[in-house]
Enzyme design. Structure first.
Site, PDB file in Angstrom:
ATOM      1  N   CYS A   2       0.856  -1.182   0.000  1.00 33.65           N
ATOM      2  CA  CYS A   2       0.000   0.000   0.000  1.00 33.65           C
ATOM      3  C   CYS A   2       0.897   1.238   0.000  1.00 33.65           C
ATOM      4  O   CYS A   2       1.979   1.233   0.574  1.00 33.65           O
ATOM      5  CB  CYS A   2      -0.943   0.095   1.191  1.00 33.65           C
ATOM      6  SG  CYS A   2      -2.085  -1.269   1.321  1.00 33.65           S
ATOM      7  N   ARG A  27       3.464  -0.193  -5.104  1.00 35.34           N
ATOM      8  CA  ARG A  27       3.283  -0.725  -3.745  1.00 35.34           C
ATOM      9  C   ARG A  27       1.976  -1.502  -3.597  1.00 35.34           C
ATOM     10  O   ARG A  27       1.713  -2.099  -2.556  1.00 35.34           O
ATOM     11  CB  ARG A  27       3.298   0.421  -2.728  1.00 35.34           C
ATOM     12  CG  ARG A  27       4.569   1.236  -2.756  1.00 35.34           C
ATOM     13  CD  ARG A  27       4.500   2.363  -1.761  1.00 35.34           C
ATOM     14  NE  ARG A  27       4.560   1.870  -0.411  1.00 35.34           N
ATOM     15  CZ  ARG A  27       5.675   1.663   0.268  1.00 35.34           C
ATOM     16  NH1 ARG A  27       6.833   1.925  -0.303  1.00 35.34           N
ATOM     17  NH2 ARG A  27       5.651   1.222   1.498  1.00 35.34           N
ATOM     18  N   TRP A  75      -2.838  -2.630  -1.626  1.00 34.22           N
ATOM     19  CA  TRP A  75      -2.562  -4.055  -1.835  1.00 34.22           C
ATOM     20  C   TRP A  75      -3.379  -4.760  -0.768  1.00 34.22           C
ATOM     21  O   TRP A  75      -3.080  -4.665   0.426  1.00 34.22           O
ATOM     22  CB  TRP A  75      -1.063  -4.340  -1.679  1.00 34.22           C
ATOM     23  CG  TRP A  75      -0.691  -5.738  -2.069  1.00 34.22           C
ATOM     24  CD1 TRP A  75      -0.426  -6.192  -3.329  1.00 34.22           C
ATOM     25  CD2 TRP A  75      -0.532  -6.855  -1.200  1.00 34.22           C
ATOM     26  NE1 TRP A  75      -0.111  -7.527  -3.291  1.00 34.22           N
ATOM     27  CE2 TRP A  75      -0.171  -7.972  -1.993  1.00 34.22           C
ATOM     28  CE3 TRP A  75      -0.660  -7.047   0.177  1.00 34.22           C
ATOM     29  CZ2 TRP A  75       0.066  -9.230  -1.471  1.00 34.22           C
ATOM     30  CZ3 TRP A  75      -0.425  -8.321   0.707  1.00 34.22           C
ATOM     31  CH2 TRP A  75      -0.064  -9.386  -0.125  1.00 34.22           C
ATOM     32  N   ASN A  99      -1.207   2.399   5.679  1.00 35.59           N
ATOM     33  CA  ASN A  99      -0.343   1.363   5.112  1.00 35.59           C
ATOM     34  C   ASN A  99       0.172   0.527   6.280  1.00 35.59           C
ATOM     35  O   ASN A  99       0.818   1.065   7.174  1.00 35.59           O
ATOM     36  CB  ASN A  99       0.834   2.009   4.359  1.00 35.59           C
ATOM     37  CG  ASN A  99       1.907   0.993   3.998  1.00 35.59           C
ATOM     38  OD1 ASN A  99       1.608  -0.182   3.778  1.00 35.59           O
ATOM     39  ND2 ASN A  99       3.150   1.433   3.933  1.00 35.59           N
ATOM     40  N   GLY A 100      -0.127  -0.770   6.250  1.00 32.41           N
ATOM     41  CA  GLY A 100       0.320  -1.649   7.334  1.00 32.41           C
ATOM     42  C   GLY A 100      -0.779  -2.651   7.652  1.00 32.41           C
ATOM     43  O   GLY A 100      -1.711  -2.848   6.870  1.00 32.41           O
ATOM     44  N   GLU A 477      17.563 -16.847  -9.493  1.00 36.27           N
ATOM     45  CA  GLU A 477      17.105 -15.498  -9.778  1.00 36.27           C
ATOM     46  C   GLU A 477      16.432 -15.434 -11.163  1.00 36.27           C
ATOM     47  O   GLU A 477      15.384 -14.810 -11.327  1.00 36.27           O
ATOM     48  CB  GLU A 477      18.287 -14.517  -9.676  1.00 36.27           C
ATOM     49  CG  GLU A 477      17.954 -13.079  -9.987  1.00 36.27           C
ATOM     50  CD  GLU A 477      16.835 -12.483  -9.133  1.00 36.27           C
ATOM     51  OE1 GLU A 477      16.425 -13.093  -8.138  1.00 36.27           O
ATOM     52  OE2 GLU A 477      16.356 -11.390  -9.496  1.00 36.27           O
ATOM     53  N   LYS A 481      12.505 -14.386 -11.770  1.00 36.13           N
ATOM     54  CA  LYS A 481      12.159 -13.265 -12.648  1.00 36.13           C
ATOM     55  C   LYS A 481      11.121 -13.707 -13.663  1.00 36.13           C
ATOM     56  O   LYS A 481      10.127 -13.031 -13.895  1.00 36.13           O
ATOM     57  CB  LYS A 481      13.435 -12.796 -13.348  1.00 36.13           C
ATOM     58  CG  LYS A 481      13.526 -11.347 -13.609  1.00 36.13           C
ATOM     59  CD  LYS A 481      14.128 -10.532 -12.506  1.00 36.13           C
ATOM     60  CE  LYS A 481      13.457 -10.688 -11.182  1.00 36.13           C
ATOM     61  NZ  LYS A 481      14.115 -10.021 -10.103  1.00 36.13           N
ATOM     62  N   GLU A 484       7.665 -14.622 -12.033  1.00 36.48           N
ATOM     63  CA  GLU A 484       7.075 -13.460 -11.374  1.00 36.48           C
ATOM     64  C   GLU A 484       6.320 -12.559 -12.353  1.00 36.48           C
ATOM     65  O   GLU A 484       5.230 -12.088 -12.046  1.00 36.48           O
ATOM     66  CB  GLU A 484       8.214 -12.665 -10.718  1.00 36.48           C
ATOM     67  CG  GLU A 484       7.818 -11.384 -10.043  1.00 36.48           C
ATOM     68  CD  GLU A 484       9.014 -10.690  -9.382  1.00 36.48           C
ATOM     69  OE1 GLU A 484      10.153 -10.874  -9.840  1.00 36.48           O
ATOM     70  OE2 GLU A 484       8.792  -9.960  -8.408  1.00 36.48           O
ATOM     71  N   HIS A 500      17.876 -36.697  -9.280  1.00 34.78           N
ATOM     72  CA  HIS A 500      17.272 -37.153  -8.019  1.00 34.78           C
ATOM     73  C   HIS A 500      15.772 -36.860  -8.005  1.00 34.78           C
ATOM     74  O   HIS A 500      15.165 -36.846  -6.939  1.00 34.78           O
ATOM     75  CB  HIS A 500      17.996 -36.505  -6.835  1.00 34.78           C
ATOM     76  CG  HIS A 500      19.446 -36.870  -6.790  1.00 34.78           C
ATOM     77  ND1 HIS A 500      19.888 -38.132  -6.442  1.00 34.78           N
ATOM     78  CD2 HIS A 500      20.558 -36.166  -7.124  1.00 34.78           C
ATOM     79  CE1 HIS A 500      21.209 -38.175  -6.541  1.00 34.78           C
ATOM     80  NE2 HIS A 500      21.637 -36.999  -6.955  1.00 34.78           N
ATOM     81  N   LYS A 599       5.778  -4.179  -4.776  1.00 36.59           N
ATOM     82  CA  LYS A 599       7.234  -4.115  -4.706  1.00 36.59           C
ATOM     83  C   LYS A 599       7.743  -4.147  -3.266  1.00 36.59           C
ATOM     84  O   LYS A 599       8.685  -4.844  -2.945  1.00 36.59           O
ATOM     85  CB  LYS A 599       7.741  -2.850  -5.386  1.00 36.59           C
ATOM     86  CG  LYS A 599       9.249  -2.827  -5.427  1.00 36.59           C
ATOM     87  CD  LYS A 599       9.780  -2.020  -6.549  1.00 36.59           C
ATOM     88  CE  LYS A 599      11.279  -2.150  -6.672  1.00 36.59           C
ATOM     89  NZ  LYS A 599      11.692  -3.434  -7.271  1.00 36.59           N
TER      90      LYS A 599
HETATM   91  O1  M6R Z   1      12.855  -4.639  -1.006  1.00 39.10           O
HETATM   92  P1  M6R Z   1      13.466  -5.998  -0.795  1.00 39.10           P
HETATM   93  O2  M6R Z   1      14.741  -6.153  -1.532  1.00 39.10           O
HETATM   94  O3  M6R Z   1      13.599  -6.356   0.643  1.00 39.10           O
HETATM   95  O4  M6R Z   1      12.440  -6.999  -1.443  1.00 39.10           O
HETATM   96  C1  M6R Z   1      12.655  -8.375  -1.363  1.00 39.10           C
HETATM   97  C2  M6R Z   1      11.773  -9.141  -2.316  1.00 39.10           C
HETATM   98  O5  M6R Z   1      10.430  -8.878  -2.052  1.00 39.10           O
HETATM   99  C3  M6R Z   1      12.075  -8.791  -3.771  1.00 39.10           C
HETATM  100  O6  M6R Z   1      13.403  -9.002  -4.102  1.00 39.10           O
HETATM  101  C4  M6R Z   1      11.181  -9.625  -4.715  1.00 39.10           C
HETATM  102  O7  M6R Z   1      11.557 -10.955  -4.663  1.00 39.10           O
HETATM  103  C5  M6R Z   1      11.264  -9.050  -6.114  1.00 39.10           C
HETATM  104  N1  M6R Z   1       9.969  -8.654  -6.538  1.00 39.10           N
HETATM  105  C6  M6R Z   1      11.792  -9.992  -7.124  1.00 39.10           C
HETATM  106  O8  M6R Z   1      11.885  -9.402  -8.375  1.00 39.10           O
END
Ligand code: M6R
Length: 604
Positions: A2, A27, A75, A99-100, A477, A481, A484, A500, A599
């Site tokens: 949020c 957010r 969110w 927000n929270g 990673e 990506k 996601e 395995h 994010k």
């Molecule tokens: O702000 P942060 O780096 O703590 O966020 C951690 C994860 O939420 C963040 O890296 C998330 O996995 C990304 N959306 C991946 O692209």
């Protein structure tokens, strides 16, 4: 998650709020809303869905001209995304954005309902509005203080009282809130980019403080209600950095910014030569015997690369931990332990909890953070900023590579201090760090190739990544990506683990990206690659130019520029980010704002 905004000044509050919310949409984007305070008359407009829905509604609503207001982009946590559950929420004389998460909201709600209060939404936030109105006699500060004692959880709040014309009250706990100060105007926001078009000067609101914003000015009260003078900070980010600047998506822009971001991360730290690398920021590390490297998502993946670099160069045992697991585990901290906490936003709730845990146990925290002045940056003993600039796309790209670069410099510094790395080897790595920005440009120059590969495999049901050692970390990673943002199913496997279990998933035409940046493991990886090839996989092989095999045993190849293999993962991830991006574009998903995500994950 949020995002909240507030404004008081001379320009149209609604215009500022809408623009600010657009900057904070990363957010959360389940709904959005604003409320303006026009001489005490409070008008609220809110809508489920993206900002366009709110803008459409606003175009029809005859909003009075107002110079003070608050806004929210959501969110959803408590209650589905809907108009009713959207913020701002009101009760009696109170209207607010939050927000929270309020953990004890159910109990408070029941209590208030027993007193005859009627709730209209399913949100935890409405409880705050109801409590405030319940306690409000004629002193907003007293009502806020009383209300906060009844709440358990996290909050950043911007609050309007209908009998306090043109005034906003703001408080926070465990959720970020910054107060921008322009000329005769004040902006409130969860994050600085929301007001960079107005000002770069800002105050950080501390927990327990109350900001009272009125007529373009702000006063601060400390937790005892005394007026306090706060330090004004200036953001190093520019307005343009938080704009798309002609790119179709923030993610595409941010990938193209990787060379610059790497330069900003690395160059100031190596400018004084190898013996002074990170010297000012990372002094007195002799006592470190063991490192817990902690983060979430991509930040944790960066940690995997950090572990292999630190263990090999500095011989310090490291364990890489998922913050949400670590915080509820039983860390057996001992003398000489330190936590390396990695976070782009510096606000991730689980990572923040690890910071608190470490502090309670007296374990020093070295934070690798992008957002200056964020909660993690403020709470850590040592902060190594990644200098990547604002990152808006939900999928991290430039901040991730910057995190890895910081970890590599840290490994080198620790190795030099401990004399566990030879001078010659240290110089090779130092040179490689210098070359990274330029080599990243070279990788980006092949963008059309990555786009072609994405189009080739866009209709696949699954895509697997395999690699060994640091290449497995890159796989993790790359896979995150891809899934996601494109929603294509993907897994990352340590290449030696395939047989395995996972290899049973390989059938005709399944794409497998095999990564090989480490010479010593190359033959082994190629053997694993051939195993999947023999079972019908479509193999995309990624390796440095000098290691392109004579025999073409792959279907597609990603050739990386040669560079010392110790830093090559930073180059190896860029094509995978690009492939994920173009796959998402081809599959028509919302690249910068993938479904269900936000994010900054400020809830557990
Ligand atoms: O702000 P942060 O780096 O703590 O966020 C951690 C994860 O939420 C963040 O890296 C998330 O996995 C990304 N959306 C991946 O692209």
């Amino acid at each position: 998650m949020c995002g909240i905004v507030g404004y008081s000044g001379k320009r149209s509050a609604a215009d500022f709020l809408i623009n600010g919310l657009k900057k904070l949409e990363y957010r959360g984007y389940d709904s959005a809303g604003i409320a303006v305070n026009c001489g005490g008359k409070i008008v609220t407009v809110k809508a489920e869905g993206r900002m366009e829905n709110l803008e459409r509604k606003l175009a029809q609503a005859a909003l009075p001209e107002a110079f003070c207001g608050i806004g929210h982009t959501r969110w959803a946590t408590h209650g589905e995304p809907s108009d009713i559950n959207s913020h701002p929420h009101s009760a009696g004389r109170v209207t607010l954005v939050h927000n929270g998460i309020i953990e004890n909201y159910a109990k408070r709600k029941q209590h208030l309902e027993e007193k005859g209060r009627v709730f209209v939404s399913q949100t935890d936030t409405e409880v705050i509005a109801q409590l405030l109105d319940y306690y409000y006699a004629d002193n907003p500060v007293e009502a806020i203080q009383k209300t906060l004692t009844k709440l358990r959880g996290s909050y950043a709040l911007a609050i309007l009282f209908s009998d306090r014309p043109d005034t906003i009250y703001a408080v926070r706990k465990d959720s970020p809130l910054v107060i921008g100060k322009g000329k005769d105007e004040i902006c409130i926001a969860s994050d600085i980019p929301a007001f960079l078009s107005v000002t770069k000067d800002y105050y950080l609101l501390e927990e327990g403080e109350i900001a009272i914003v009125r007529n373009g000015d702000v006063r601060f009260l400390d937790e005892w209600g005394n007026e306090t003078v706060k330090q004004l900070n200036t953001a190093t980010w520019n307005f343009e950095e938080a704009e798309k600047c002609g790119y179709k998506h923030f993610m595409l822009k941010e990938m193209h910014e990787e060379p610059k971001s790497l330069k900003n991360t690395i160059y100031p730290r190596i400018a004084d030569g190898i013996d002074h690398i990170l010297e000012k920021e990372l002094a007195s590390t002799e006592s470190i015997r063991r490192l817990y490297i902690v983060g979430c998502g991509s930040a944790m993946h960066a940690g995997l690369l950090g572990k292999s670099a630190i263990e090999s160069l500095a011989h310090i045992p490291c364990s890489v931990e998922i913050a949400s697991e670590f915080r509820y585990g039983t860390p057996l901290f001992a003398d000489g332990d330190a936590v390396v906490l990695i976070s782009q936003s510096g606000e991730t709730a689980d990572s923040l909890a690890v910071l608190k845990l470490a502090r309670e146990k007296g374990v020093p925290v070295i934070a690798i953070v992008n957002v200056v002045g964020s909660s993690i940056a403020r709470g850590a003993d040592i902060v190594l900023y990644t200098n990547a600039g604002p990152e808006i796309a939900v999928a991290t790209t430039k901040a991730y590579t910057a995190q890895v670069a910081v970890l590599y410099m840290m490994a080198l510094r620790l190795g030099i201090d401990r004399k566990t790395v030879s001078r010659e080897r240290a110089e090779q790595i130092f040179e490689a760090l210098k070359q990274l920005p330029e080599k990243a440009e070279e990788v980006l120059a092949n963008e059309t190739e990555y786009q072609r590969m994405a189009t080739t495999y866009r209709n696949s049901h699954d895509l697997f990544f395999i690699g060994r050692g640091q290449d497995w970390a890159i796989c993790c990673e790359g896979s995150l990506k891809l899934k996601e943002i494109s929603y294509m199913h993907s897994e990352a496997y340590a290449a030696g683990e395939l047989k395995h279990g996972t290899i049973s998933l390989i059938e005709e035409g399944v794409p497998v990206i095999a990564i090989s940046t480490t010479a010593a493991l190359r033959e082994k990886t190629i053997s694993n690659l051939k195993e999947v090839l023999a079972r019908g996989a479509h193999v995309i092989y990624e390796c440095p130019a000098s290691a392109v095999p004579e025999q073409k045993f792959y279907h597609d190849i990603i050739v990386l520029p040669d560079i010392d293999e110790s830093v090559m993962p930073i180059l190896a991830i860029i094509p995978l980010q690009m492939i994920a991006y173009y796959t998402a574009v081809d599959r028509g998903s919302d690249v910068d704002k993938p479904r269900n995500l936000a994010k900054s994950v400020t809830v557990e």
